[in-house]
Design an enzyme around this catalytic site. Structure first.
Site, short mmCIF file in Angstrom:
data_model
loop_
_atom_site.label_atom_id
_atom_site.label_comp_id
_atom_site.label_asym_id
_atom_site.label_seq_id
_atom_site.Cartn_x
_atom_site.Cartn_y
_atom_site.Cartn_z
N CYS A 280 0.99 -1.58 0.12
CA CYS A 280 -0.08 -0.12 -0.02
C CYS A 280 0.89 1.30 -0.36
O CYS A 280 1.99 1.53 1.21
CB CYS A 280 -1.50 -0.24 1.56
SG CYS A 280 -1.46 1.26 1.65
N CYS B 219 -2.07 0.23 9.02
CA CYS B 219 -1.52 -1.27 9.26
C CYS B 219 0.30 -1.13 9.68
O CYS B 219 0.36 0.37 9.04
CB CYS B 219 -0.80 -1.73 7.42
SG CYS B 219 -2.81 -1.74 6.44
N GLN C 44 -17.88 -8.87 14.25
CA GLN C 44 -17.06 -9.12 13.54
C GLN C 44 -17.05 -8.43 12.73
O GLN C 44 -17.49 -8.85 11.26
CB GLN C 44 -16.55 -10.20 13.94
CG GLN C 44 -16.83 -11.30 15.55
CD GLN C 44 -15.95 -10.84 16.16
OE1 GLN C 44 -14.74 -10.15 16.20
NE2 GLN C 44 -15.98 -10.92 17.50
N TYR D 215 -19.09 -11.62 28.58
CA TYR D 215 -18.84 -11.25 27.73
C TYR D 215 -19.81 -11.27 26.04
O TYR D 215 -18.40 -11.50 25.21
CB TYR D 215 -17.39 -10.72 27.51
CG TYR D 215 -16.99 -10.52 28.97
CD1 TYR D 215 -16.42 -9.01 29.87
CD2 TYR D 215 -16.63 -11.11 29.55
CE1 TYR D 215 -16.09 -9.04 30.91
CE2 TYR D 215 -15.31 -11.21 31.05
CZ TYR D 215 -16.02 -9.72 31.77
OH TYR D 215 -15.23 -10.24 32.89
N GLU E 167 -24.03 -9.70 29.45
CA GLU E 167 -22.61 -8.48 28.13
C GLU E 167 -23.83 -6.89 28.54
O GLU E 167 -25.12 -7.10 29.67
CB GLU E 167 -23.88 -8.93 26.80
CG GLU E 167 -23.31 -7.02 26.17
CD GLU E 167 -22.23 -7.27 25.17
OE1 GLU E 167 -20.68 -7.62 25.58
OE2 GLU E 167 -21.63 -5.71 25.38
N CYS F 48 -8.36 -11.11 23.54
CA CYS F 48 -7.34 -10.42 22.52
C CYS F 48 -6.23 -9.43 22.47
O CYS F 48 -5.67 -8.37 22.49
CB CYS F 48 -8.75 -8.80 21.85
SG CYS F 48 -9.48 -7.82 22.99
N1 SAH Z 1 -17.61 -12.52 21.55
C1 SAH Z 1 -18.51 -11.11 21.36
C2 SAH Z 1 -17.35 -10.47 21.60
C3 SAH Z 1 -17.00 -10.12 22.71
S1 SAH Z 1 -15.68 -8.48 23.03
C4 SAH Z 1 -19.07 -11.58 20.65
O1 SAH Z 1 -18.88 -12.18 19.61
O2 SAH Z 1 -19.59 -10.74 19.92
C5 SAH Z 1 -16.70 -7.91 24.66
C6 SAH Z 1 -17.49 -7.57 25.51
O3 SAH Z 1 -17.45 -7.33 26.52
C7 SAH Z 1 -18.04 -6.21 24.27
O4 SAH Z 1 -19.27 -6.04 23.52
C8 SAH Z 1 -18.15 -5.78 25.21
O5 SAH Z 1 -19.70 -4.31 25.46
C9 SAH Z 1 -18.44 -6.49 26.90
N2 SAH Z 1 -18.16 -6.01 27.62
C10 SAH Z 1 -17.27 -5.13 28.55
N3 SAH Z 1 -17.31 -4.91 29.74
C11 SAH Z 1 -17.70 -5.59 30.18
C12 SAH Z 1 -18.67 -6.00 31.85
N4 SAH Z 1 -18.55 -5.61 32.62
N5 SAH Z 1 -19.39 -6.91 31.30
C13 SAH Z 1 -20.13 -6.99 30.61
N6 SAH Z 1 -19.20 -7.27 29.78
C14 SAH Z 1 -18.96 -6.42 28.71
#
Ligand code: SAH
Length: 455
Positions: free
Chosen positions: A75, A84, A286, A315, A336, A412
């Site tokens: 790029c 990137c 995603q 989460y 969540e 992550c």
């Molecule tokens: N597995 C999920 C993505 C997870 S990313 C999917 O595929 O959609 C992490 C997630 O944790 C986010 O959606 C964020 O909003 C949530 N999160 C952050 N802090 C949190 C907390 N204290 N309690 C519950 N969820 C939380």
């Protein structure tokens, strides 16, 4: 130790990659310098821009001798854009560095002597993997309407209609939108004055369905000749939704709260692992669905489900993993904190006719202990997929009290994952398997899936 000062230039051997993909070099005395755009194996001259006690940030001034792993970044704006960080590192080496980062964190932070790591799952091709792009719109010095990317940490736009991480169709969409703006004299939004209309162009593509959404983020409720715009965009095969999002705030937040359909549906549909998802401009989804399927497939394998198990997905976001797991478990509970994500999760469960999932809105660190007090909270398997800061201590404590057979940790951020793994280790769990999946080629990010079993 020698005193280092701002603007001083040093010659450094770059020996590692930092968590944002920057090169790390150390002076003979062990002083650490982070150098953006430098790669492991490079010998460089760097100028110190910001000096702290133990470390400094340096600017790459010259590559004295290049790393043998360097390649030509394809790029032309890779360095200026900053999206990137690793284009100049061969993809094979990107994967090796990511896996090694996870290994080192498990050794150093978790105290695991020889982490049982399976080979990283890379992408078949590390290009054009993103299903979502958000292009800021503005003017160049000659006053022409441009779309592209903010130059690293600034708000000046580098014109670029074809990001190599995004879908090929983005270019055609941008040509149409910018052409329409030029023709009808529609002004891009100007941050300095708060005037003008078009702020961002958001594009989402369903990779498995071919559906495309274009959403213009506008400083207003409508655009002149909207119908003309829709007519042109509709010629693109797969175009499903042409939308207008209103954002009148003077803010860096891209999207406003209201969305209006100019043409077509209000959402697109895509599939991950046989599960359908409805995606609106405001929903989380995603960005690399192909690798997501591999990562969650790995989580499913580690979860070792037979159809009889009870599972917590902590989460859970829009419930991608929950729905994936539900087809092989007796009952799945998701938790969540974002209410809209749970709305999406429930709608997606209904859309797919999946009935053995239940979702809770709230902070995991509150919901889990509450449920534990109330009903004892049974779980054969707990899956966690926390944000970068990792799991809250109360979440880990509750999991240890529940004593599931297996814990699957999706991460992550390897450093916080390694910290949490240590806590779970002290609580009676050992790491049985680890697998990294590359979801973000050309960047420094790495996703990891860890299986912990009861000792
Ligand atoms: N597995 C999920 C993505 C997870 S990313 C999917 O595929 O959609 C992490 C997630 O944790 C986010 O959606 C964020 O909003 C949530 N999160 C952050 N802090 C949190 C907390 N204290 N309690 C519950 N969820 C939380």
């Amino acid at each position: 130790m020698e005193e280092y000062r701002k603007n001083q230039e040093l010659e450094l051997e770059i020996s590692a990659l930092g968590s944002s993909g920057e090169g790390i070099g150390r002076t003979r005395e062990g002083f650490t310098v982070f150098v953006k755009d430098a790669l492991p194996g490079d010998r460089v001259r760097a100028r110190l821009m910001k000096v702290k006690k133990q470390y400094a940030f340096g600017r790459l001034m010259e590559i004295i001798s290049p790393s043998p792993d360097r390649v030509e970044a394809p790029c032309p704006v890779a360095r200026a854009c900053g999206g990137c960080q690793l284009q100049a590192l061969s993809y094979e080496k990107q994967l090796a560095y990511k896996e090694n980062k996870v290994r080192q964190d498990l050794i150093r932070i978790s105290g695991i002597e020889n982490p049982p790591i399976e080979p990283i799952i890379g992408m078949a091709s590390p290009w054009r993997y993103r299903n979502k792009a958000q292009f800021p719109v503005g003017r160049d010095r000659e006053g022409r309407v441009v779309a592209g990317f903010y130059a690293g940490r600034t708000h000046s736009i580098i014109p670029q209609r074809d990001c190599l991480l995004g879908a090929e169709v983005n270019r055609r969409i941008l040509d149409i939108v910018l052409g329409y703006m030029e023709q009808y004299g529609i002004a891009p939004y100007d941050e300095a004055s708060g005037s003008g209309l078009v702020r961002h162009i958001l594009i989402r593509c369903g990779f498995s369905t071919g559906e495309i959404m274009v959403c213009l983020v506008v400083n207003g409720d409508r655009l002149p000749e909207e119908g003309m715009l829709a007519e042109r965009l509709r010629e693109i095969p797969g175009m499903t939704a042409v939308l207008l999002n209103t954002n009148r705030e003077r803010t860096n937040v891209i999207l406003g709260h209201t969305v209006r359909t100019i043409w077509g549906k209000g959402y697109i549909t895509d599939m991950i692992g046989g599960v359908s998802f409805q995606i609106s401009p405001l929903s989380f989804y995603q960005v690399n669905p192909r690798q997501t399927e591999k990562l969650y497939g790995q989580a499913l394998e580690y979860a070792g489900l037979t159809g009889q198990e009870t599972v917590w997905d902590v989460y859970c976001g829009i419930g991608t993993i929950s729905l994936f797991l539900a087809r092989r478990a007796r009952q799945v509970w998701g938790v969540e904190v974002v209410p809209q994500a749970i709305e999406d999760a429930r709608r997606n469960a209904a859309l797919n006719g999946i009935e053995n999932v239940e979702f809770f809105v709230g902070k995991a660190e509150e919901v889990l202990p509450e449920q534990y007090e109330k009903s004892g909270l049974r779980a054969d398997v707990v899956v966690v997929d926390p944000p970068r800061k990792g799991c809250d201590a109360a979440v880990l404590e509750t999991i240890l009290r529940v004593r599931p057979d297996r814990i699957v940790y999706i991460s992550c951020d390897p450093a916080t994952m390694a910290r949490d793994v240590k806590v779970l280790g002290n609580g009676g769990y050992s790491v049985e398997k680890v697998r990294c999946v590359d979801m973000f080629g050309m960047t420094g990010h790495v996703e990891t899936c860890v299986l912990l079993g009861r000792k």
